[in-house]
Design an enzyme around this catalytic site. Structure first.
Site, PDB file in Angstrom:
ATOM      1  N   GLY A  17       1.129  -1.266   0.173  1.00  0.00           N
ATOM      2  CA  GLY A  17      -0.156  -0.006   0.272  1.00  0.00           C
ATOM      3  C   GLY A  17       0.773   0.909  -0.278  1.00  0.00           C
ATOM      4  O   GLY A  17       0.266   2.195   0.444  1.00  0.00           O
ATOM      5  N   ARG A  24       1.420   7.850   2.158  1.00  0.00           N
ATOM      6  CA  ARG A  24       2.273   9.576   1.023  1.00  0.00           C
ATOM      7  C   ARG A  24       2.254  10.561   2.552  1.00  0.00           C
ATOM      8  O   ARG A  24       3.310  11.585   2.792  1.00  0.00           O
ATOM      9  CB  ARG A  24       1.216   9.910   0.712  1.00  0.00           C
ATOM     10  CG  ARG A  24       1.623   9.089  -1.041  1.00  0.00           C
ATOM     11  CD  ARG A  24       0.340   9.363  -2.121  1.00  0.00           C
ATOM     12  NE  ARG A  24      -0.098   8.676  -3.333  1.00  0.00           N
ATOM     13  CZ  ARG A  24       0.824   9.024  -3.775  1.00  0.00           C
ATOM     14  NH1 ARG A  24       1.405  10.266  -4.438  1.00  0.00           N
ATOM     15  NH2 ARG A  24       0.658   7.879  -4.569  1.00  0.00           N
ATOM     16  N   HIS A 240      -9.344   4.265  20.171  1.00  0.00           N
ATOM     17  CA  HIS A 240      -8.648   4.922  20.826  1.00  0.00           C
ATOM     18  C   HIS A 240      -8.827   5.635  21.985  1.00  0.00           C
ATOM     19  O   HIS A 240      -8.363   5.684  22.520  1.00  0.00           O
ATOM     20  CB  HIS A 240      -8.524   6.678  20.252  1.00  0.00           C
ATOM     21  CG  HIS A 240      -8.274   6.204  18.463  1.00  0.00           C
ATOM     22  ND1 HIS A 240      -7.093   5.028  17.610  1.00  0.00           N
ATOM     23  CD2 HIS A 240      -8.634   6.535  16.857  1.00  0.00           C
ATOM     24  CE1 HIS A 240      -6.882   4.961  16.805  1.00  0.00           C
ATOM     25  NE2 HIS A 240      -7.618   5.934  16.006  1.00  0.00           N
TER      26      HIS A 240
HETATM   27  P1  NAP Z   1      -5.626   4.045  -0.373  1.00  0.00           P
HETATM   28  O1  NAP Z   1      -5.618   5.251   0.288  1.00  0.00           O
HETATM   29  O2  NAP Z   1      -6.960   3.435  -0.551  1.00  0.00           O
HETATM   30  O3  NAP Z   1      -4.560   3.318  -0.088  1.00  0.00           O
HETATM   31  C1  NAP Z   1      -4.718   1.016  -0.352  1.00  0.00           C
HETATM   32  C2  NAP Z   1      -2.937   1.548  -1.113  1.00  0.00           C
HETATM   33  O4  NAP Z   1      -3.209  -0.238  -1.364  1.00  0.00           O
HETATM   34  C3  NAP Z   1      -3.058   1.754  -2.494  1.00  0.00           C
HETATM   35  O5  NAP Z   1      -1.304   1.610  -1.563  1.00  0.00           O
HETATM   36  C4  NAP Z   1      -3.192   0.619  -3.824  1.00  0.00           C
HETATM   37  O6  NAP Z   1      -1.872   0.456  -4.141  1.00  0.00           O
HETATM   38  C5  NAP Z   1      -2.948  -0.257  -2.203  1.00  0.00           C
HETATM   39  N1  NAP Z   1      -3.688  -1.851  -2.821  1.00  0.00           N
HETATM   40  C6  NAP Z   1      -5.205  -1.851  -3.091  1.00  0.00           C
HETATM   41  N2  NAP Z   1      -5.182  -3.229  -4.400  1.00  0.00           N
HETATM   42  C7  NAP Z   1      -4.370  -4.011  -3.901  1.00  0.00           C
HETATM   43  C8  NAP Z   1      -3.798  -5.136  -4.436  1.00  0.00           C
HETATM   44  N3  NAP Z   1      -5.077  -6.182  -4.582  1.00  0.00           N
HETATM   45  N4  NAP Z   1      -2.654  -5.287  -4.011  1.00  0.00           N
HETATM   46  C9  NAP Z   1      -1.532  -4.988  -3.659  1.00  0.00           C
HETATM   47  N5  NAP Z   1      -1.982  -3.224  -3.342  1.00  0.00           N
HETATM   48  C10 NAP Z   1      -3.125  -2.713  -3.564  1.00  0.00           C
HETATM   49  O7  NAP Z   1      -5.806   3.341   1.482  1.00  0.00           O
HETATM   50  P2  NAP Z   1      -5.078   3.973   3.105  1.00  0.00           P
HETATM   51  O8  NAP Z   1      -5.836   4.993   3.254  1.00  0.00           O
HETATM   52  O9  NAP Z   1      -3.738   4.729   2.607  1.00  0.00           O
HETATM   53  O10 NAP Z   1      -4.956   2.998   4.396  1.00  0.00           O
HETATM   54  C11 NAP Z   1      -4.237   1.932   3.773  1.00  0.00           C
HETATM   55  C12 NAP Z   1      -4.525   0.990   5.758  1.00  0.00           C
HETATM   56  O11 NAP Z   1      -4.397   2.003   6.630  1.00  0.00           O
HETATM   57  C13 NAP Z   1      -6.408   0.918   5.696  1.00  0.00           C
HETATM   58  O12 NAP Z   1      -6.116  -0.162   6.546  1.00  0.00           O
HETATM   59  C14 NAP Z   1      -6.816   2.260   6.145  1.00  0.00           C
HETATM   60  O13 NAP Z   1      -8.222   1.678   6.732  1.00  0.00           O
HETATM   61  C15 NAP Z   1      -5.770   2.148   7.817  1.00  0.00           C
HETATM   62  N6  NAP Z   1      -6.048   3.645   8.298  1.00  0.00           N
HETATM   63  C16 NAP Z   1      -5.878   4.726   7.061  1.00  0.00           C
HETATM   64  C17 NAP Z   1      -5.539   5.819   7.737  1.00  0.00           C
HETATM   65  C18 NAP Z   1      -5.358   7.663   6.980  1.00  0.00           C
HETATM   66  O14 NAP Z   1      -5.699   8.832   7.423  1.00  0.00           O
HETATM   67  N7  NAP Z   1      -5.262   7.020   5.436  1.00  0.00           N
HETATM   68  C19 NAP Z   1      -5.341   6.440   9.032  1.00  0.00           C
HETATM   69  C20 NAP Z   1      -5.574   5.042   9.584  1.00  0.00           C
HETATM   70  C21 NAP Z   1      -5.851   3.470   9.162  1.00  0.00           C
HETATM   71  P3  NAP Z   1      -2.466   0.168  -5.601  1.00  0.00           P
HETATM   72  O15 NAP Z   1      -4.061   0.960  -6.266  1.00  0.00           O
HETATM   73  O16 NAP Z   1      -1.519   0.951  -6.739  1.00  0.00           O
HETATM   74  O17 NAP Z   1      -2.816  -0.945  -5.562  1.00  0.00           O
END
Ligand code: NAP
Length: 484
Positions: A17, A24, A240
């Protein structure tokens, strides 16, 4: 004064991811700051993995832009940034397919710490764990970092734990709750267990009640789809707020060691009593002229998901018998701020006349903004005119007490990632803790569904629904204002 940086061993950190929002905004800018602090050895590598088609150069350009946007003042260090980007690599891998895994394997080295950060949706955890195992990329010494949400109820959390347990032992799994990585949260443990002042008073004899508030001014933003299936209870309280409650309420562990701390937290969760539904308030924010309502934000006009929750709960043990813990969290509130207030009891007898004698000590632990701790004490108002009492804060804000060193207050994510590399699980949730937390929240959520509970509406920019204020007023108490 420059703070002491403890070096870590060489590592290969794979971020599944690595193209996503979390990578990022938080993970890579955080790693960059640790790099600048001299904590990322020159031979260490960060390998991003996702499906998108990048080569190393293309990925580095993406992350350069991300760090410039989210990396804070440090991102102006061009030479540093260039050196850090040189340690980044990218492999195109599909979690659910077999392409790319051999290339990932060829990049991994023996003799260094190997960590795998699952910064992807939980539906991919099983597929990733299985392929890491099948392609012999992970071994018994590898570490696995998983993001929230860890399940959406007890059943799904158990399934996730079982899925990970097929290929990884509990001492390899680091479940992130970034609240535990905050400086003040750890300081809370230092205040409690490294001072003789507080612990003798830390019980129902001296504490009237405890408030934990996590207030946001933002709405659900772009996360509407996810949030509407989750709500404040699952998104904030189960993880949290409960973690904060555990650190406030737990007994002193016999040592500052991962399982000793986590055992004590687990005992708190198990001692939480079921919550009377009269003691819970749910809310949904309304529209203003310039901002949409919750229902518009999530594009679901009939949704009954809560964007606010406030509740009173009790811990059934000797230390906390009869002491209410009031929790509240919500979006689109009037100020952004997370804090814990430990409100001490009135004096048994005051020698000072009049209403002014009604003063209380309050210990405030602020997580954001302006991380710090202050203790409200009562003193004589200076000057002539008799004995008038006023409350003043004994301010332990880090910026004042520690000067330059406070500026190096490490972001929660970077601290936690470095703990993974060091192999320190103290600030990560254990599988049984997460399951116990769901065991407590599930009946509350099921109760809402069974009763067809409808959240109360509240004005954007307010302190939440009126009923939340009443929850306190009925007990002769009031929420402490979040000043933001
Ligand atoms: P996101 O922006 O949707 O990113 C998802 C990532 O997963 C992308 O890099 C995507 O890249 C990759 N991905 C999706 N399907 C895939 C596959 N089949 N194989 C390999 N890679 C795959 O999500 P995010 O916000 O970064 O969140 C990631 C995790 O962190 C989630 O579980 C979310 O609940 C948790 N989280 C996020 C935040 C936040 O602030 N964003 C806060 C707390 C927790 P590609 O499309 O290039 O494959």
């Amino acid at each position: 004064m420059v703070s002491r940086v403890i070096p870590v061993d060489n590592f290969d950190l794979v971020i599944f991811g690595g193209t996503g929002d979390l990578a990022r905004r938080k993970i890579l800018p955080g790693l960059f700051r640790r790099f600048l602090a001299g904590q990322m050895p020159a031979e260490s590598r960060v390998i991003a993995a996702a499906r998108s088609d990048f080569d190393d150069a293309g990925y580095r350009a993406e992350i350069e832009a991300a760090i410039q946007e989210f990396g804070g003042p440090e991102s102006k260090d061009k030479k540093g940034l260039e050196a850090f980007l040189g340690q980044l690599h990218y492999v195109a891998v599909d979690a659910t397919g077999d392409g790319g895994w051999d290339q990932l394997k060829s990049l991994m080295r023996d003799g260094v710490v190997k960590a795998f950060y699952f910064s992807v949706g939980p539906s991919l955890f099983g597929a990733l764990a299985e392929r890491l195992h099948k392609h012999k990329i992970a071994d018994r010494s590898s570490r696995l970092v998983v993001e929230k949400p860890f399940g959406r109820d007890l059943e799904t959390a158990k399934e996730l734990n079982a899925t990970l347990a097929e290929h990884f032992a509990e001492d390899q799994i680091y479940r992130i709750d970034h609240y535990l990585g905050k400086e003040t949260v750890q300081n809370l443990m230092a205040v409690r267990f490294a001072n003789v002042l507080f612990e003798p008073l830390w019980n129902s004899h001296y504490i009237d009640h405890i408030q934990i508030t996590v207030a946001e001014t933002v709405g659900v933003g772009g996360r509407g789809g996810y949030y509407d299936k989750s709500g404040a209870m699952r998104d904030m309280v189960q993880n949290h707020l409960m973690q904060l409650l555990c650190l406030i309420a737990m007994e002193a562990p016999n040592q500052f060691e991962a399982d000793a701390v986590r055992d004590e937290k687990l005992k708190v969760i198990r001692a939480l009593q079921p919550v009377d539904y009269h003691h819970i308030v749910r809310g949904q924010y309304d529209a203003t002229e310039s901002s949409p309502s919750y229902r518009e934000d999530v594009e679901n006009p009939r949704t009954h998901t809560e964007s606010f929750v406030a509740m009173k709960c009790h811990i059934a043990n000797w230390r906390w018998a009869g002491v209410p813990f009031y929790l509240r969290t919500g979006k689109r509130l009037k100020a952004r701020g997370s804090e814990i207030n430990v409100v001490f009891k009135d004096l048994g007898h005051s020698i000072f006349e009049g209403d002014e004698a009604r003063h209380r000590n309050v210990l405030t632990i602020r997580l954001q903004p302006n991380e710090g701790i202050d203790l409200q004490v009562t003193i004589k108002e200076p000057g002539p005119g008799g004995m008038r009492l006023i409350d003043v804060p004994l301010d332990m804000t880090f910026a004042q007490a520690l000067g330059d060193e406070a500026e190096d207050v490490t972001d929660a994510y970077e601290r936690l990632i470095m703990d993974v590399i060091r192999g320190n699980q103290t600030l990560f949730m254990r599988g049984d803790e997460v399951e116990a937390a769901w065991s407590w929240t599930d009946p509350i959520i099921e109760g809402w569904t069974a009763r067809g509970d409808v959240p109360k509406h509240y004005d954007t920019g307010s302190a939440g629904p009126e009923d939340s204020l009443m929850l306190m007023h009925r007990d002769g108490r009031r929420w402490r204002e979040i000043k933001g």
